[in-house]
Motif scaffolding. Structure first.
Motif, mmCIF file in Angstrom:
data_model
loop_
_atom_site.group_PDB
_atom_site.id
_atom_site.type_symbol
_atom_site.label_atom_id
_atom_site.label_comp_id
_atom_site.label_asym_id
_atom_site.label_seq_id
_atom_site.Cartn_x
_atom_site.Cartn_y
_atom_site.Cartn_z
ATOM 1 N N HIS A 127 0.850 -1.179 0.000
ATOM 2 C CA HIS A 127 0.000 0.000 0.000
ATOM 3 C C HIS A 127 0.889 1.234 0.000
ATOM 4 C CE1 HIS A 127 -3.160 2.805 0.877
ATOM 5 N NE2 HIS A 127 -4.039 1.834 0.705
ATOM 6 N N GLN A 128 1.124 1.773 -1.215
ATOM 7 C CA GLN A 128 2.105 2.848 -1.369
ATOM 8 C C GLN A 128 1.674 4.110 -0.620
ATOM 9 O OE1 GLN A 128 2.482 1.113 -5.712
ATOM 10 N NE2 GLN A 128 3.402 3.131 -5.662
ATOM 11 N N LYS A 129 0.386 4.355 -0.595
ATOM 12 C CA LYS A 129 -0.087 5.564 0.068
ATOM 13 C C LYS A 129 0.102 5.484 1.593
ATOM 14 C CE LYS A 129 -4.077 8.482 0.612
ATOM 15 N NZ LYS A 129 -5.389 8.832 0.095
ATOM 16 N N ASN A 130 -0.251 4.326 2.174
ATOM 17 C CA ASN A 130 -0.098 4.215 3.626
ATOM 18 C C ASN A 130 1.367 4.317 4.040
ATOM 19 O OD1 ASN A 130 -2.798 4.098 3.970
ATOM 20 N ND2 ASN A 130 -2.888 1.956 4.628
ATOM 21 N N LEU A 131 2.267 3.779 3.206
ATOM 22 C CA LEU A 131 3.696 3.915 3.538
ATOM 23 C C LEU A 131 4.089 5.392 3.520
ATOM 24 C CD1 LEU A 131 6.449 2.697 4.207
ATOM 25 C CD2 LEU A 131 6.943 2.673 1.760
ATOM 26 N N GLN A 132 3.633 6.129 2.522
ATOM 27 C CA GLN A 132 3.991 7.556 2.433
ATOM 28 C C GLN A 132 3.415 8.331 3.617
ATOM 29 O OE1 GLN A 132 3.745 9.360 -1.547
ATOM 30 N NE2 GLN A 132 3.868 7.310 -2.434
ATOM 31 N N LEU A 133 2.215 7.967 4.056
ATOM 32 C CA LEU A 133 1.641 8.647 5.231
ATOM 33 C C LEU A 133 2.496 8.376 6.465
ATOM 34 C CD1 LEU A 133 -2.164 7.924 4.606
ATOM 35 C CD2 LEU A 133 -1.064 10.179 4.589
ATOM 36 N N TYR A 134 2.921 7.120 6.640
ATOM 37 C CA TYR A 134 3.764 6.798 7.798
ATOM 38 C C TYR A 134 5.059 7.613 7.742
ATOM 39 C CZ TYR A 134 6.558 4.480 11.284
ATOM 40 O OH TYR A 134 7.357 4.255 12.387
ATOM 41 N N ILE A 135 5.649 7.682 6.544
ATOM 42 C CA ILE A 135 6.918 8.398 6.395
ATOM 43 C C ILE A 135 6.735 9.895 6.686
ATOM 44 C CG2 ILE A 135 8.593 9.176 4.659
ATOM 45 C CD1 ILE A 135 8.418 6.341 3.415
ATOM 46 N N LEU A 136 5.721 10.485 6.073
ATOM 47 C CA LEU A 136 5.560 11.949 6.190
ATOM 48 C C LEU A 136 5.123 12.371 7.588
ATOM 49 C CD1 LEU A 136 3.803 12.729 2.783
ATOM 50 C CD2 LEU A 136 6.180 13.192 3.410
#
Ligand SMILES: CC(C)=CCC/C(C)=C/CC/C(C)=C/COP(=O)(O)OP(=O)(O)O
Ligand SMILES: [Zn+2]
Length: 426
Positions: free
Chosen positions: A340-349
């Motif tokens: 889930h590319q979006k959830n990973l980006q949310l965790y990172i940001l």
């Protein structure tokens, strides 16, 4: 546990305090206790982000300032990393390069090359600092950093003959694979560090790769992931090294691996509550696995569909996708990889980014550092650049990182330039 795939549900979840367990509940084992603490910390971080109405933004200026400061000056507590100095150079220059900043600083590039040349030994390979013995890990970091610096001075500084003979001397004739240094441990990091450096420096010979795919295949475990050595537990860091080394040594013998089992194990590493990756079963989320695990997906994709990355990633500029939407709350972002590319980006940001001082951290409650900054930005880049050349960016388009080569973890253009330079002078 519910997987909150769509943004509305995600916002609702973290706005409405619907957490399933509180710190007053008594988990009955220490592993669960640690996990609950992390989930509560993550929940609070997401809630604060929503409450403060913060922007989903990569704080480029702050990260660049942190990195530019670090490349010139480190406090005395960094003495524990005295045997990892080429790593510090790599973590920092690669982070700056992913942010599109490094090539604006020829002085830093020159000084980095001069420093790395002092770490190179007359017997070949690089040590962890000037005068230290050659070791595969700093050799990997130094060659990658030189590729990123990308100048003729950087390329010409490498003693390629010495490098090849050092790498050959690290082969383990008894167990297969490579030891990390003379008399040192053997694990798949050795295969990856050695073959990666050889590939970039144009000295990847059949003697270096002989038997490596078979050795790596023996590292696959009953869980599907790869351990560091045959019989060891499957782990994200070693799985990345194993797959990347496998592709460097044998792009065509995938039948040696159980790819479906490996894919299942990799998919299960994304933590459903937090959105980031962990490195092994029942362990905690950590932003550095954004690359160690996130980076496994392009490699799996390459195994399944063939190696098509160089064609579109070797462009000077990343392939901005006209159809990329600014993701401020819409639910229509596709995941083209099997995570889930979006959830990973949310965790990172939101959870990993230090949006006050710059840099990235493992998880909420931890401090930023250069290692996590490098591998979080690398994982962010992987999750933004799809295998078909389109991009999927959470937040404004300015959040887009430069692409990274999924085997070398340097920008594809930097890997190609170094390889071309050496193939021309052969
Ligand atoms: C190129 C090169 C040398 C790559 C190294 C790849 C590698 C082995 C990365 C793993 C790094 C890491 C977070 C280890 C922690 O293990 P842990 O047991 O403390 O953490 P865990 O609880 O997350 O498993
Ligand atoms: Zn970490």
């Amino acid at each position: 546990m519910t997987k909150y795939n769509d943004d509305k549900a995600w916002r609702q979840k973290f706005t409405e305090n619907e957490y399933w367990m509180t710190s007053e509940d008594e988990p009955d084992d220490p592993t669960t206790e640690e996990q609950v603490k992390v989930e509560i910390g993550v929940q609070k971080t997401y809630q604060k982000f929503l409450r403060d109405k913060k922007e989903l933004k990569v704080q480029r200026g702050k990260h660049i300032a942190y990195l530019l400061d670090g490349i010139r000056h480190l406090d005395s507590y960094f003495d524990s990393l005295d045997a990892s100095r080429p790593w510090l150079v790599y973590w920092i220059v690669h982070s700056l390069d992913l942010l599109g900043e490094l090539d604006k600083h020829p002085d830093i590039i020159h000084d980095a090359v001069v420093f790395l040349s002092k770490c190179q030994n007359s017997t070949g390979g690089f040590g962890g600092g000037p005068g230290q013995l050659s070791h595969l890990a700093p050799t990997y970091a130094a060659v990658n950093a030189l590729a990123i610096c990308g100048t003729q001075e950087a390329y010409e500084m490498i003693d390629r003959k010495g490098l090849h003979s050092f790498l050959m001397s690290m082969r383990d004739p008894i167990h297969g694979g490579f030891v990390m240094h003379h008399g040192g441990e053997n694990d798949v990091r050795g295969c990856y560090c050695a073959l990666n450096a050889a590939s970039l420096a144009g000295v990847l010979t059949p003697e270096l790769t002989a038997g490596i795919p078979e050795f790596i295949a023996r590292c696959q475990t009953y869980e599907g992931g790869m351990g560091g050595f045959p019989g060891n537990e499957a782990h994200g860091g070693y799985t990345f090294c194993a797959l990347a080394a496998f592709l460097l040594s044998s792009p065509a013998s995938h039948q040696l691996l159980n790819v479906p089992a490996l894919t299942d194990w990799a998919v299960a590493r994304q933590t459903p509550y937090e959105g980031g990756f962990n490195g092994r079963t029942n362990k905690l989320v950590d932003a550095c696995y954004s690359f160690w695990m996130g980076g496994v997906f392009p490699l799996l994709h390459a195994m399944e569909y063939g190696w098509r990355f160089d064609a579109f990633w070797n462009q000077e500029k990343p392939a901005y996708n006209k159809s990329t939407k600014e993701e401020k709350g819409s639910d229509d972002m596709d995941s083209l990889y099997l995570f889930h590319q979006k959830n990973l980006q949310l965790y990172i940001l939101i959870c990993s980014q230090d949006d006050v001082r710059g840099g990235f951290r493992d998880k909420p409650g931890k401090g930023r550092d250069f290692y996590h900054t490098c591998y979080t930005l690398s994982g962010l880049s992987v999750s933004q650049h799809n295998p078909d050349g389109t991009t999927s960016v959470v937040g404004p388009n300015e959040n887009l990182m430069e692409p990274t080569h999924p085997i070398h973890n340097v920008r594809p253009i930097k890997a190609t330039r170094m390889k071309n330079f050496f193939s021309e002078i052969k």
